[in-house]
Design a protein around this motif. Structure first.
Motif, PDB file in Angstrom:
ATOM      1  N   UNK A   1      -9.090 -26.711  -7.830  1.00 52.18           N
ATOM      2  CA  UNK A   1     -10.521 -26.763  -7.574  1.00 52.18           C
ATOM      3  C   UNK A   1     -11.253 -27.402  -8.738  1.00 52.18           C
ATOM      4  N   UNK A   2     -10.496 -27.874  -9.747  1.00 52.15           N
ATOM      5  CA  UNK A   2     -11.057 -28.521 -10.931  1.00 52.15           C
ATOM      6  C   UNK A   2     -12.075 -27.639 -11.639  1.00 52.15           C
ATOM      7  N   UNK A   3     -11.748 -26.372 -11.784  1.00 54.76           N
ATOM      8  CA  UNK A   3     -12.661 -25.452 -12.465  1.00 54.76           C
ATOM      9  C   UNK A   3     -12.273 -25.365 -13.938  1.00 54.76           C
ATOM     10  N   UNK A   4     -13.274 -25.486 -14.828  1.00 51.57           N
ATOM     11  CA  UNK A   4     -13.036 -25.371 -16.274  1.00 51.57           C
ATOM     12  C   UNK A   4     -13.120 -23.910 -16.701  1.00 51.57           C
ATOM     13  N   UNK A   5     -12.075 -23.404 -17.330  1.00 53.18           N
ATOM     14  CA  UNK A   5     -12.087 -22.030 -17.812  1.00 53.18           C
ATOM     15  C   UNK A   5     -12.076 -22.045 -19.335  1.00 53.18           C
ATOM     16  N   UNK A   6     -12.974 -21.266 -19.945  1.00 52.95           N
ATOM     17  CA  UNK A   6     -13.058 -21.216 -21.407  1.00 52.95           C
ATOM     18  C   UNK A   6     -11.909 -20.393 -21.997  1.00 52.95           C
ATOM     19  N   UNK A   7     -11.658 -19.274 -21.340  1.00 56.64           N
ATOM     20  CA  UNK A   7     -10.695 -18.337 -21.944  1.00 56.64           C
ATOM     21  C   UNK A   7     -10.028 -17.519 -20.846  1.00 56.64           C
ATOM     22  N   UNK A   8      -8.749 -17.239 -21.035  1.00 52.07           N
ATOM     23  CA  UNK A   8      -8.023 -16.414 -20.075  1.00 52.07           C
ATOM     24  C   UNK A   8      -7.320 -15.301 -20.836  1.00 52.07           C
ATOM     25  N   UNK A   9      -7.493 -14.076 -20.377  1.00 61.09           N
ATOM     26  CA  UNK A   9      -6.727 -12.997 -21.024  1.00 61.09           C
ATOM     27  C   UNK A   9      -6.084 -12.101 -19.975  1.00 61.09           C
ATOM     28  N   UNK A  10      -4.883 -11.651 -20.299  1.00 59.79           N
ATOM     29  CA  UNK A  10      -4.112 -10.829 -19.365  1.00 59.79           C
ATOM     30  C   UNK A  10      -4.245  -9.359 -19.796  1.00 59.79           C
ATOM     31  N   UNK A  11      -4.613  -8.494 -18.872  1.00 62.99           N
ATOM     32  CA  UNK A  11      -4.702  -7.065 -19.180  1.00 62.99           C
ATOM     33  C   UNK A  11      -3.610  -6.321 -18.444  1.00 62.99           C
ATOM     34  N   UNK A  12      -2.665  -5.777 -19.225  1.00 64.89           N
ATOM     35  CA  UNK A  12      -1.619  -4.986 -18.575  1.00 64.89           C
ATOM     36  C   UNK A  12      -2.084  -3.542 -18.530  1.00 64.89           C
ATOM     37  N   UNK A  13      -1.586  -2.786 -17.576  1.00 61.46           N
ATOM     38  CA  UNK A  13      -2.048  -1.407 -17.445  1.00 61.46           C
ATOM     39  C   UNK A  13      -1.664  -0.568 -18.676  1.00 61.46           C
ATOM     40  N   UNK A  14      -2.491   0.351 -19.052  1.00 65.86           N
ATOM     41  CA  UNK A  14      -2.140   1.254 -20.144  1.00 65.86           C
ATOM     42  C   UNK A  14      -1.797   2.619 -19.562  1.00 65.86           C
ATOM     43  N   UNK A  15      -1.572   3.567 -20.466  1.00 64.74           N
ATOM     44  CA  UNK A  15      -1.113   4.884 -20.028  1.00 64.74           C
ATOM     45  C   UNK A  15      -2.075   5.519 -19.025  1.00 64.74           C
ATOM     46  N   UNK A  16      -3.366   5.289 -19.256  1.00 65.45           N
ATOM     47  CA  UNK A  16      -4.347   5.871 -18.338  1.00 65.45           C
ATOM     48  C   UNK A  16      -4.133   5.364 -16.913  1.00 65.45           C
ATOM     49  N   UNK A  17      -3.892   4.049 -16.819  1.00 68.74           N
ATOM     50  CA  UNK A  17      -3.656   3.467 -15.494  1.00 68.74           C
ATOM     51  C   UNK A  17      -2.392   4.044 -14.869  1.00 68.74           C
ATOM     52  N   UNK A  18      -1.346   4.152 -15.702  1.00 66.84           N
ATOM     53  CA  UNK A  18      -0.078   4.692 -15.207  1.00 66.84           C
ATOM     54  C   UNK A  18      -0.297   6.092 -14.669  1.00 66.84           C
ATOM     55  N   UNK A  19      -0.965   6.884 -15.473  1.00 61.60           N
ATOM     56  CA  UNK A  19      -1.167   8.261 -15.056  1.00 61.60           C
ATOM     57  C   UNK A  19      -1.997   8.388 -13.827  1.00 61.60           C
ATOM     58  N   UNK A  20      -3.063   7.604 -13.822  1.00 60.65           N
ATOM     59  CA  UNK A  20      -3.941   7.703 -12.678  1.00 60.65           C
ATOM     60  C   UNK A  20      -3.202   7.288 -11.417  1.00 60.65           C
ATOM     61  N   UNK A  21      -2.438   6.226 -11.529  1.00 60.98           N
ATOM     62  CA  UNK A  21      -1.716   5.715 -10.360  1.00 60.98           C
ATOM     63  C   UNK A  21      -0.637   6.690  -9.894  1.00 60.98           C
ATOM     64  N   UNK A  22       0.065   7.300 -10.853  1.00 57.58           N
ATOM     65  CA  UNK A  22       1.209   8.119 -10.467  1.00 57.58           C
ATOM     66  C   UNK A  22       0.838   9.556 -10.130  1.00 57.58           C
ATOM     67  N   UNK A  23      -0.222  10.042 -10.735  1.00 58.00           N
ATOM     68  CA  UNK A  23      -0.520  11.458 -10.563  1.00 58.00           C
ATOM     69  C   UNK A  23      -1.843  11.699  -9.864  1.00 58.00           C
ATOM     70  N   UNK A  24      -2.672  10.661  -9.824  1.00 54.41           N
ATOM     71  CA  UNK A  24      -3.950  10.836  -9.157  1.00 54.41           C
ATOM     72  C   UNK A  24      -4.981  11.534 -10.024  1.00 54.41           C
ATOM     73  N   UNK A  25      -4.630  11.799 -11.305  1.00 55.87           N
ATOM     74  CA  UNK A  25      -5.666  12.344 -12.199  1.00 55.87           C
ATOM     75  C   UNK A  25      -5.510  11.712 -13.568  1.00 55.87           C
ATOM     76  N   UNK A  26      -6.611  11.610 -14.304  1.00 49.56           N
ATOM     77  CA  UNK A  26      -6.519  11.013 -15.637  1.00 49.56           C
ATOM     78  C   UNK A  26      -5.683  11.885 -16.557  1.00 49.56           C
ATOM     79  N   UNK A  27      -5.083  11.265 -17.577  1.00 47.14           N
ATOM     80  CA  UNK A  27      -4.066  11.993 -18.341  1.00 47.14           C
ATOM     81  C   UNK A  27      -4.620  12.901 -19.411  1.00 47.14           C
TER      82      UNK A  27
END
Lengths: 322, 258
Positions: free
Chosen positions: A288-314
């Motif tokens: 689409x010929x879009x100019x992007x200034x910056x790209x950053x990758x966010x991997x899940x942290x422990x909070x995400x893991x916990x929330x996803x696996x247990x349904x409650x924050x850790x």
């Protein structure tokens, strides 16, 4: 005698409660010899209790366990001869020097005087404590104490080492030193049972990870397998101006849900961060010929893991039992 | 090696560790001796004139020194309670428990080390007493008896203190164990004879364990007949030592299952 084919640690149906507080609710684990296994969980999940039981400090209410092929219920002396434990709070003798601490361990492991001295010198060298070795260990920094603690554990040449939150409370540099040491240990064939509350640590070190929550293992697998189960990984794109932002939003909308932040000029796109997924994203933007200034990758942290696996924050039970 | 040899070897290692602590921090031993020496000077020079007259048992320093020696034993026992408690809170006891060593050696090392320290401070107190006019009349057998009795008392008190150190919440609580122990001899015959006390207190003073112990010690030191109190003193010491030992052992093992 245990052989290499059998797992270093095998646990089935381990339960433990204190009064009416259930701490371990039937856990099953298998740790192959020569690997790093990480028990990941928040404070109060039961990690320390699991270590204490496997290290013969506490008795389980029910369940079975073998460590190095020895039965936990009947062969605790044999287990003690083949394990080493380094706890969350460095268990060194503060009134003795680093060297004296190591010599104490050598004596308690019934090494000869000569062998003990040789071993102590070797470990001081290996753990970068040669100079500090002559000083009383109360003067040590947190990282040094933790290294001395681990060195003391190694005097007995254990085949299985339990590391209970070995880097909790350490600064990033000491933490990385500790990680290096742990990697070297396993390279020499030692099995490591590591507990941690940091996903990053388990990710860096462990061959397999089990997630412990409320005394139950809610997920087990390699770091990759676990992360794949977790939503929350995303890519953040920053644009030069609102026009480019809109163009980007338009180009990516077809591929999935996109959330835009008009003020920060950023787009958040769900993405697991894998090479393939990133390339697909970039191809789409290029197309689409879009100019992007910056790209950053966010991997899940422990909070995400916990929330996803247990349904409650850790952090919901920080004050619970360690 | 047999398990007894191993237990001996581990206990010696633990003892070495404790003596190394004592050597590195001699202040601990000295401060333990300081309080009884201060008491000795206080009672001989400040109160002694007044109290001594009422007692009419010869030189007051000869009367009060055995009581002060008993106090020195008591204050020595505080060291073990604190040191056991520190071991517990710092986690080193847990480290020892995950090692293939004799479990009894941990406490044995602590107790024997502390008894040695206590004996050093008892010797210091005795030397000061001799300097200010204490003149014991014991023969060689009498001295042997004195040493034996002091060791027995020290072991009894030290085992009880060690057990207390295991169950205490922290070093501060553990250090409080000494207070009642230190003052108990006062409520007996350490400083004065119980006859001068009011009825209820006198009854307590006559039957509490330290009275026959100090009485026996005094008789041994002054070369007088010990009499029946000697057996009572030994019985109290043995009872204390066994109670302390089993209490400490059960406290040490209980931590494994809770």
């Amino acid at each position: 005698m245990p052989t290499h084919a059998q797992p270093a640690i095998a646990v089935t149906g381990l339960r433990k409660s204190y009064g009416d507080k259930l701490v371990l609710d039937g856990i099953d684990l298998t740790v192959p010899a020569g690997t790093i296994f990480s028990l990941l969980g928040p404070n109060g999940a039961g990690k320390t209790t699991a270590v204490e039981i496997l290290a013969t400090l506490k008795k389980p209410d029910s369940g079975e366990a073998q460590v190095n092929g020895f039965d936990l219920a009947r062969q605790s002396d044999e287990i003690r001869m083949s394990i080493g434990v380094t706890g969350q709070f460095a268990a060194v003798d503060g009134y003795l020097t680093g060297e004296e601490n190591l010599l104490l361990m050598a004596d308690l492991n019934h090494l000869s005087k000569q062998e003990g001295r040789r071993k102590a010198a070797e470990l001081l060298e290996r753990f970068d404590l040669v100079e500090a070795g002559k000083k009383v260990s109360t003067t040590y920094s947190g990282g040094m104490r933790r290294r001395l603690d681990l060195a003391m554990t190694l005097v007995g040449d254990p085949r299985v080492i339990f590391l209970d939150e070995p880097t909790t409370g350490l600064d990033p540099r000491s933490r990385h030193t500790m990680w290096q040491i742990i990697r070297q240990l396993v390279a020499n064939g030692t099995t490591i049972f590591l507990t941690t509350q940091y996903l990053e640590e388990a990710d860096e070190l462990a061959d397999r990870i089990a997630v412990l929550d409320h005394g139950r293992i809610v997920a087990e697998g390699t770091a990759e397998q676990l992360k794949r189960r977790i939503p929350g990984g995303h890519v953040s794109l920053r644009f030069a101006d609102p026009r480019a932002l809109r163009a980007g939003e338009l180009a990516l909308r077809a591929a999935g849900e996109v959330s835009a932040d008009e003020d920060a000029l950023t787009l958040q796109v769900p993405n697991d961060g894998s090479f393939r997924a990133l390339r697909a994203l970039i191809d789409r933007l290029d197309g689409a010929a879009v100019e992007v200034e910056e790209l950053s990758v966010h991997t899940p942290d422990l909070d995400d893991v916990f929330f996803a696996l247990t349904g409650h924050p850790h952090d919901s039970q920080k004050d619970a039992l360690r | 090696m047999s398990s007894t040899t191993l237990a001996m070897r581990d206990s010696m290692t633990m003892l070495r560790r404790n003596l190394l602590h004592a050597k590195r921090y001699p202040n601990m031993t000295l401060s333990v001796a300081f309080i009884p020496i201060f008491m000795l000077l206080l009672f001989v020079y400040v109160f002694g004139g007044a109290i001594g007259k009422g007692l009419a048992t010869g030189d007051y320093v000869n009367f009060v020194t055995p009581g002060i020696l008993m106090m020195a034993t008591m204050s020595g026992s505080v060291v073990v309670a604190v040191s056991v408690s520190v071991d517990k809170t710092e986690g080193i006891i847990n480290r020892f428990r995950t090692m293939p060593i004799s479990r009894a050696s941990v406490m044995t090392g602590q107790v024997v080390g502390s008894v040695i320290q206590t004996m050093i401070s008892v010797v210091l107190v005795t030397l000061v007493a001799l300097l200010i006019g204490f003149r014991p009349a014991a023969g060689p057998l009498g001295w042997l008896g004195v040493i034996g009795l002091m060791l027995l008392v020290a072991f009894a008190i030290t085992w009880i203190s060690a057990a207390f150190g295991l169950i205490a919440k922290g070093a501060e609580t553990a250090s409080n164990i000494g207070l009642p122990f230190q003052f108990l001899p006062f409520l007996g015959n350490a400083i004065v004879t119980p006859e001068s006390m009011p009825a209820g207190l006198r009854w307590f003073a006559e039957y509490q364990p330290f009275t026959p112990i100090i009485g026996t010690l005094r008789a041994l030191l002054m070369g007088q007949p010990v009499g029946g109190q000697g057996l009572v003193a030994i019985a109290w010491c043995l009872a204390g030592a066994f109670a302390g030992y089993f209490w400490a052992r059960s406290a040490f093992n209980r931590r494994a299952d809770s």
